[in-house]
Design an enzyme around this catalytic site. Structure first.
Site, short mmCIF file in Angstrom:
data_model
loop_
_atom_site.label_atom_id
_atom_site.label_comp_id
_atom_site.label_asym_id
_atom_site.label_seq_id
_atom_site.Cartn_x
_atom_site.Cartn_y
_atom_site.Cartn_z
N SER A 176 0.91 -1.06 0.15
CA SER A 176 -0.08 -0.17 0.11
C SER A 176 0.97 1.23 -0.03
O SER A 176 1.69 1.33 -0.89
CB SER A 176 -0.83 -0.07 1.06
OG SER A 176 -2.10 0.99 0.87
N ASP A 232 -5.14 -3.20 -3.35
CA ASP A 232 -4.40 -2.77 -2.09
C ASP A 232 -3.74 -4.41 -1.58
O ASP A 232 -4.54 -4.99 -1.26
CB ASP A 232 -5.17 -2.02 -1.30
CG ASP A 232 -4.48 -1.34 -0.18
OD1 ASP A 232 -3.54 -2.04 0.73
OD2 ASP A 232 -4.41 -0.18 0.03
#
Length: 300
Positions: free
Chosen positions: A41, A153
């Protein structure tokens, strides 16, 4: 004794991720060797900048001049790294055309396969596309195509991607943790059962739309199903770092545009506190005494 190969794992945390820059700055100034690193991320975004050899003073200046409006525009344009927003354009200029083999040190990006619901470790190809996948929040951002996969993500599997750093050959791992991912253990069995039923229903609708088992981009239902899965069925991580740095940012909203400079300072503070532990770890290895995992949270 030969110096151990030191790796760095940078975890998820949204706008709190500027703490990573503070940590990296302090470690670099202190001469702590970083032989490889992995990011998930927001950790992938700042990890790529570090692996590319970008100047920390310049990165810090960019953070300080980033306004909340810039961050909001970045979110409004679905976290797209490109010309759609000033922040996205800045990242694009830094990473466009860069491949993993161009980086100064070995680097891995952790993303998530939205359909197979599993982590994907990326170590080759275009860095920008890998980072774009790793920061793409479910529902908000579009899945990124990577070969025969669609990725989102990467921050749902570990507090920091320690496993990916170990796979790069690190003997010792320093992890920067900005917050803990949701774990099924915190969910009641009744709620878990309901969510699983809802996820199965969404999967059936997504399959009818043609997203499952094909290269057609997954729709919103697939992203929602993935998000629900991360809240119920992701197994707890067993990977441990040798030193864990926890900047005091976990209480901050990961989507707020108003605390980036504060997070930067908290990262610097946590890294300075961690330096004696890191030096202790390296001395222990050099003397052959080993040493167990150290968590700098106990130092606050």
């Amino acid at each position: 004794m030969e110096r151990p190969r030191v790796g760095l794992a940078l975890g998820a945390g949204g706008t709190r991720g500027t703490a990573h820059v503070g940590v990296l700055k302090v470690l670099s100034e202190a001469g702590v060797p970083i032989d490889c690193l992995a990011g998930a991320s927001i950790g992938a975004l700042y990890g790529a900048s570090f692996a590319l050899g970008r100047d920390f003073e310049r990165i810090e200046r960019n953070i300080r001049r980033t306004s909340p409006r810039d961050v909001l525009r970045f979110f409004r344009h679905r976290l797209a790294i490109g010309a759609q927003s000033p922040l996205g354009e800045r990242f694009h200029r830094a990473l466009a055309g860069v491949r993993f083999e161009d980086l100064n040190i070995p680097f891995a990006v952790v993303a998530s396969d939205v359909l197979r619901r599993e982590p994907v470790v990326i170590r080759e190809g275009e860095v920008l596309a890998a980072v774009q996948a790793s920061i793409s929040l479910p529902v908000l951002a579009r899945p990124v195509r990577w070969g025969d996969r669609y990725l989102l993500d990467g921050g749902y599997w570990e507090p920091a991607p320690v496993s990916a750093v170990r796979a790069l050959g690190a003997d010792k791992v320093i992890a920067v943790v900005l917050g803990e991912p949701a774990r099924p253990g915190r969910v009641s069995e009744k709620r878990r059962h309901l969510v699983r039923r809802l996820t199965a229903l969404l999967d059936r609708y997504a399959a009818r739309a043609g997203s499952a088992g094909s290269l057609r981009p997954p729709g919103l239902l697939a992203s929602i199903a993935f998000y629900l899965y991360t809240r119920t069925d992701v197994p707890p991580s067993t990977a441990e770092a040798d030193v864990v740095i926890r900047p005091r940012v976990a209480h901050l909203n990961a989507n707020s545009p108003f605390h980036m400079q504060l997070s930067l300072r908290r990262g610097e503070e946590a890294a300075r506190q961690a330096l004696p532990r890191i030096e202790e770890m390296l001395r222990a290895v050099a003397s052959g005494t080993g040493g167990g995992p150290l968590d700098t949270q106990s130092m606050r």
